[in-house]
Design an enzyme around this catalytic site. Structure first.
Site, PDB file in Angstrom:
ATOM      1  N   ASP A  75      41.009  46.551  44.490  1.00 39.33           N
ATOM      2  CA  ASP A  75      41.687  46.511  43.178  1.00 39.33           C
ATOM      3  C   ASP A  75      41.518  47.834  42.416  1.00 39.33           C
ATOM      4  O   ASP A  75      40.390  48.273  42.179  1.00 39.33           O
ATOM      5  CB  ASP A  75      41.096  45.406  42.299  1.00 39.33           C
ATOM      6  CG  ASP A  75      41.328  44.013  42.842  1.00 39.33           C
ATOM      7  OD1 ASP A  75      41.669  43.868  44.026  1.00 39.33           O
ATOM      8  OD2 ASP A  75      41.142  43.050  42.071  1.00 39.33           O
ATOM      9  N   GLU A 329      46.316  36.214  39.245  1.00 42.86           N
ATOM     10  CA  GLU A 329      45.246  37.192  39.100  1.00 42.86           C
ATOM     11  C   GLU A 329      45.758  38.502  38.489  1.00 42.86           C
ATOM     12  O   GLU A 329      46.938  38.822  38.545  1.00 42.86           O
ATOM     13  CB  GLU A 329      44.660  37.512  40.473  1.00 42.86           C
ATOM     14  CG  GLU A 329      44.337  36.266  41.279  1.00 42.86           C
ATOM     15  CD  GLU A 329      43.347  36.535  42.379  1.00 42.86           C
ATOM     16  OE1 GLU A 329      42.154  36.315  42.115  1.00 42.86           O
ATOM     17  OE2 GLU A 329      43.739  36.948  43.474  1.00 42.86           O
TER      18      GLU A 329
HETATM   19  C1  FRU Z   1      42.019  40.367  43.344  1.00 42.28           C
HETATM   20  C2  FRU Z   1      40.656  39.805  43.023  1.00 42.28           C
HETATM   21  C3  FRU Z   1      40.430  39.814  41.529  1.00 42.28           C
HETATM   22  C4  FRU Z   1      38.936  39.938  41.436  1.00 42.28           C
HETATM   23  C5  FRU Z   1      38.585  40.785  42.628  1.00 42.28           C
HETATM   24  C6  FRU Z   1      37.295  40.466  43.289  1.00 42.28           C
HETATM   25  O1  FRU Z   1      42.064  41.065  44.550  1.00 42.28           O
HETATM   26  O2  FRU Z   1      40.510  38.520  43.536  1.00 42.28           O
HETATM   27  O3  FRU Z   1      40.922  38.675  40.901  1.00 42.28           O
HETATM   28  O4  FRU Z   1      38.565  40.513  40.215  1.00 42.28           O
HETATM   29  O5  FRU Z   1      39.629  40.636  43.562  1.00 42.28           O
HETATM   30  O6  FRU Z   1      37.085  41.257  44.408  1.00 42.28           O
END
Ligand code: FRU
Length: 483
Positions: A75, A329
């Site tokens: 991310d 997300e």
């Molecule tokens: C998206 C996610 C986010 C979270 C992170 C954890 O890829 O699931 O929602 O903050 O990855 O690795």
């Protein structure tokens, strides 16, 4: 639109704006999400992409470069201001990524349990096709953040060379679980921020002086708590200002509808069928035979109570996906002027394996448009799907870290965590390209969107694929970087 034979019509959404504080939550309905399959080709050879090219991310080559040899990168977000502008700071572009050590003995799928926020910088006038991002290391000193794992968020440049890093402070209680990757004691999650300083010179960018403040914990009334559901989601804060409400700072985040897991009852409005639609499902049947009530994603909204952004209170969710999907997300709000009127695009990422029974869609980014931060949001392309990884939606859903059907398109998990930047540039990370695991940034792609319709721009880059990790800046702060 005319219905696709065999499919219901989507729900009518007015896009009407409401006061951000009122209890109106827009619904991404089963009737809306059913349009994903209505727009998918039922006749492709097994394992081909069944989705329209307009919503399909071009294929990432298998021999993609690693962005960094020591950390996996997933991310990612840019240094921004309150209006989603991407800031060049004293001649440097700066991005923030979740990172995990590639050499610590755990696998790529265990990265979530070991996540830290790292940062990279690159000269603003660099050639994005040739010049690598410089890795600056972890943003925070070890053992200083709230929680023991740092999950996604956003970073805002404030007055006086201060930055506010909004992030998810996730706390795992069980070392063995962190190594094994799940199945142990459920983690806690709070939304936090760290106020610190940014510095830049001819050698690059550094940060220091971070002070961490806990901002929000789920309340069990609007947003689901860990006590209500061990698998709850409460994360990914993104803050912005709204020209319609000057002087206020808002935050969107990923949540779930409050209530004990399994107790939710799907409503007629969650299904969203038009009266008399011959392809409508019966709400009672959905509630007794499908298990769809377990999927209760929401996009939360909060508003700051003070100028320092250290105190916040919850507002009702702006979107729910009850009985449709369990995860919405990394939400973002992107305001775009269309015909003299501000249109609010809500973008959020979701997975194929988090869909409710009877629903099917790809890993990718979904979009919703309305006239305000709180609106009766219209799903883009009538379905909500803006951009997905190439997938044969006629085959059953798989999980990116589970067993995958050999018949399925090898690029169904090529990219995730799409982040929409100014100009429709969409950044994501590479997960799995035909069996080759990623942990690096994808080629940036471009989507054009207006009037609630989105379309991949295949004239951008090479057949629609731009440079890897292309997160350009559009606003300069602190000069041109001449030291
Ligand atoms: C998206 C996610 C986010 C979270 C992170 C954890 O890829 O699931 O929602 O903050 O990855 O690795």
């Amino acid at each position: 639109p005319a219905p696709t034979p065999g499919f219901p019509l989507p729900t009518v959404h007015t896009q009407e704006a409401f006061d951000p504080a009122v209890a109106f939550t827009s619904k991404w309905t089963r009737a809306d999400a059913k349009q994903i399959m209505a727009q998918s080709n039922p006749n492709v050879a097994p394992g081909q992409n069944s989705m329209s090219p307009n919503v399909t991310m071009p294929e990432i080559p298998k021999d993609f470069p690693a962005m960094n040899d020591d950390v996996w990168v997933w991310d990612t977000w840019s240094l921004t201001d309150q209006n989603a502008n991407q800031i060049s700071y004293k001649g440097w572009d700066v991005i923030f990524s979740l990172v995990a050590d590639r050499h610590a003995g755990y696998g790529f799928d265990q990265r979530h349990w070991n996540a830290r926020i790292g940062y990279f910088f690159r000269k603003t006038n660099a050639d994005p096709a040739k010049d690598k991002w410089n890795y600056g290391g972890h943003l925070f000193l070890d053992n200083t953040s709230i929680g023991n794992t740092e999950w996604s968020g956003s970073t805002r440049l404030m007055q006086g060379d201060h930055v506010n890093v909004f992030y998810t402070a996730t706390t795992f209680y069980d070392r063995a679980e962190r190594n094994a990757g799940g199945g142990g004691i459920a983690p806690d999650a709070v939304i936090a921020k760290a106020l610190g300083n940014i510095h830049a010179d001819q050698n690059g960018v550094t940060f220091d002086g971070f002070q961490h403040t806990k901002l929000l914990e789920p309340d069990g009334k609007l947003y689901q708590t860990k006590a209500q559901n061990a698998g709850f989601a409460f994360r990914d804060p993104y803050t912005f200002e709204d020209p319609a409400h000057p002087g206020q700072t808002f935050m969107v985040f990923e949540g779930n509808t409050a209530g004990n897991r399994g107790s939710y009852k799907c409503t007629d409005a969650d299904l969203g069928y038009q009266q008399g639609d011959p392809h409508a499902e019966n709400t009672n049947t959905v509630n007794t035979t499908t298990g769809s009530w377990f999927q209760t994603a929401s996009v939360g909204l909060a508003v700051a109570d003070n100028k320092d952004l250290t105190q916040w209170h919850f507002l009702p969710p702006i979107l729910s996906a009850n009985c449709v999907n369990d995860q919405t997300e990394r939400p973002q709000i992107f305001i775009q002027n269309e015909n003299g009127k501000n249109k609010y695009y809500l973008f959020t990422i979701s997975h194929q394996f988090t869909y409710a029974d009877g629903m099917r869609g790809p890993d990718g980014v979904y979009g919703f448009v309305g006239n305000g931060v709180r609106s009766d949001f219209q799903p883009v392309n009538n379905s909500g799907l803006a951009l997905g990884s190439p997938t044969d939606l006629n085959l059953p859903a798989n999980n990116p870290s589970g067993t995958q059907s050999a018949q399925q398109n090898g690029r169904q998990f090529q990219a995730y965590s799409h982040y929409v930047q100014p100009g429709g540039l969409v950044q994501s990370f590479i997960d799995n390209v035909d069996g080759v695991r990623g942990g690096s940034l994808s080629p940036t792609v471009k989507i054009n969107f207006a009037g609630g319709v989105t379309q991949v721009d295949r004239s951008f880059g090479k057949n629609g694929l731009g440079p890897f990790g292309y997160l350009p800046t559009n606003v300069r702060v602190g000069g041109e970087g001449l030291y």
